[in-house]
Structures are given as structure tokens and as C-alpha cells.
Design an enzyme around this catalytic site. Sequence first.
Site: not given
Ligand code: PLI
Length: 457
Positions: A71, A123-124, A213, A215, A256, A448
Site C-alpha cells: 500500500y 481534449f474533450d 498534456d 498523452a 496511450k 456522445h
Molecule cells: O481517458 P483518460 O482519462 O485516460 O485521458 C484523457 C485524455 C487526456 N488528454 C488527451 C489528449 C486524450 O486524448 C485523453 C483521452 N483520450 C481518449 C479516451 C481518446 O479516445 O482519444
Amino acid sequence: MTVKVEPFKIKVVEPIKLISKNERLKKMEEARYNIFRLKGEDVYIDLLTDSGTSAMSDHQWAGIMEGDESYAGSKSFFNLERVIKKITGFEYVVPTHQGRPAENILFSQLIKPGDVVPGNAHFDSTQAHIIHKGGKAVNLLLDEAYDPKTYHPFKGNVNIEQLENLIKSQRDNIPFFLMTVTNNTIGGQPVSMENLRRTRKLLSGFGIPLYIDAARFAENAYFIKLREPGYGEKEVKDIVREMFSYADGCIMSAKKDGLVNIGGFIALNDKKLYEQCCELLILLEGFITYGGMAGRDLEALARGLEEVIEEDYLAYRIDQVNYLGKKLDDAGIPIVQPPGGHGIYIDAKSVFPRIPQSQFPAYTLVVEMYIEAGVRAAEIGSVAFAKKDEITGKTDYPRLELTRLAVPRRVYTYRHMDFVAEGVIHVAKKKDKVKGFKIAYEPKTLRHFLADFARVE
Ligand code: PLI
């Protein structure tokens, strides 16, 4: 040799099955035409997202067995922390279970009601978290980014002139700037090192911090290596390190470019901000040495972050996506040019010129691709982004209507890409017969995911 191959052998396989077209039609009706309601087993090739869908390596799976589930003080956390510090150069690491808790925790410290948060392309979920904290999210992209046909090597760049104007008019309300690499909403397009450097310089003059960001940081770095003068001979790890050197910290959805199925983090240089984030982390996610992840997930992520910057992996990754893009382009399918890092984005307005935005051409293409070929894609258009003004009742439509074919990492072969391209080409041939959609039910936010659709008669 000119033929490109996957830089791995396949040790485990997961069978996939193409159910009949009649069954696919039935599944779609049962799902009330919402592709998020389809069962994974009814999808043949799943390009809904590249998030959390990577195949892990044998080394990562070995790490799953070795994960330390303590933990507090998990060895796996310290491995992850060491790798993140080495790759990014940041001092402090806050683990989270995915990207949005990282956004929530960091933004809770930085944003107050009335603030404006500029970025190249939020991102959304990022935008939703900014709004949730009472802020306003502003996207400042180049004009070229909104023209699918125009070639520009770095369509993810922020428009520096617009940023400067915004800062001059709003300086006191801007808590930070967020650079998303690569941009996900407009094509998976990269940001150049020069743009990062210039943005940093501009922001420094006004004392505004820059966050990344991250990702898809490795894909962005590889594009810099391929396209930016002066970087062709540099190692990706050094390019990555330079990218992060212009930032005060980053948030990352590791689902990602972490090459894992779950995970995320915040990395920072500011000790006080780190301590504040840790307090909220404990409240929302868990203790500071696991942050909502199991020890085994921390271990897999530590290993994934090292694998994702390997150049033979990135060369294959970018080439495979490009291969799909070229197949479509050669067949006259209009795609966002140049192909992005994690997927191909089809310009659906051009595929279905007779379907108005109010009848969702990009979403129509998503549905038709499933019915035609069992391929699931995602809509990045009016279903996700159109906004209705509550007072005037007028709808504001996004500039682009895109269907995204996101390619999971190390999951599908070039042959799967051939199949996907054939499916899209079949659908495009029927363009004059295809009818659009209307929304039969919608929730208040992020519609969506939960909406019901019906065909327009
Ligand atoms: O899905 P999360 O919570 O692990 O991450 C959110 C997220 C943040 N920034 C960016 C650039 C993304 O592309 C993103 C999530 N993207 C998804 C789920 C996608 O299908 O592109």
C-alpha cells in the site's frame, strides 16, 4: 529491403470474429445506433480508441508478476518514478489511474472561476475539467489545422500571434497554458520544437506557466525527428527531454504512449504544488505511491514508458498509421493530411456532401463502417462538439466533421489495415444512398457516450 514489418513476434493471440451483416444491422438497432453500446465481441476490428487498448510486451507482462502491491512504499512506484524523472526531467511524480484524475487534481489547484485556459487543442475531458473548475477553455490553432487538405508538418502548433493577443487582453485571468502533444481533436497532429520554444518564451515574459498534456509525447517526438530541421540525427529520448524542458510540468493519460491498459500521472518541478496535489490525490485516488493503480500496473507502466521511445517501435507505429492513410488517400477518400500519429481522420463532410452537419455526417460514417465491415471508429464532429445556445436555440457547429480511425498500439497488423481501408472504400461508394441521423435522446453533458440515435427518413 523496402517491406516494413512489425518489430515483434506474436506470442499470444485473441481471436476475433466477423458476425454477419444482418447480425451487425440488428446489433446497431439494439444499440439504438450508439456505438458505445455495442459489445466488444460484436466488433471485428476496433478502432474506437487508442486509449487503454495497447498490447503489452513480454517484458511488461513479466513486470505484472513482479509488481509490488505494498500500500505504501511500493518498489514498483519507485521504478515508475525513476523512469518518469529520467524521461521528462521533472522532479516530482504524482501517480493517477488515468488522464482525467490528473487533470482534475492539477486543475483544482490552478484554476479559479473566471479563469481562461488557452491551449493548442484541449481534449474533450480536459475542456470539461477546465469548465468544471469555473474556467473557460480556449483553443488557438493555426488556420491550416482546419483545412484537411492542406499539408503542414506541424498542424498541432499553437497560433502564437493569437496567444499573444489573448494574453495582452486577459493576463490576470490566465493561470497556465496547456500544450497537447499530439493534438487529438484535429488529426493527431504534432507540435514542433520551435513552436514549443517560442510559446515558452512568450509565456515566460508574462510569468505564465506551461504544462504539457503528454498523452502522445513519444509520437510527437518522432514527428519532430522526421520533419523538423536539425533533429533528424538526434535520439528520440533527447528530443523528448528537450520538449519537456520547455514546460513546468505535465499531465499524462498513460493509456496511450504509456503502452498500458490503465494509468496516468502528473509530473512537476514545483514542490509546493506537488504537495498540494498529493493531498487531493489521497482524497480522490489513493496513497502517493500508488494513486489508484495496482502495483503491477505501476510496474507495467514503468516498462512501457521505456519501450515507447524505442526508435524501431516508433518507426513501425508511425508507418502503420501512415500506411492506412495512404491506402485511403490513393482510393480518393478525403483524410486529414498529413496522417496523424495515432490514427487517420476522415473528412466526413467531403465523403457525404449531401448530409448536412445537423444530420451528423461523421457519425453516419461511423455507423456505416460498422454495418459494412464490423469496424468501429469514433466521431469527432457535431455529435461530440456542436453547442446549442440555450437562449437563442441556435446551434454552433464545429469547423470540422471528422471520423477517427484510432489505431491501437501493437494490436493489429498491416493486413488488418487493408481490411479497414476496403471497408471505408465500400461505404464511400454508397454515398448517395446513405441517410444521416437525428438524436432521439441526449444527456446534458458528453452526449456522445449515452445518446440514442435514429435514421433521418
Ligand atoms: O481517458 P483518460 O482519462 O485516460 O485521458 C484523457 C485524455 C487526456 N488528454 C488527451 C489528449 C486524450 O486524448 C485523453 C483521452 N483520450 C481518449 C479516451 C481518446 O479516445 O482519444
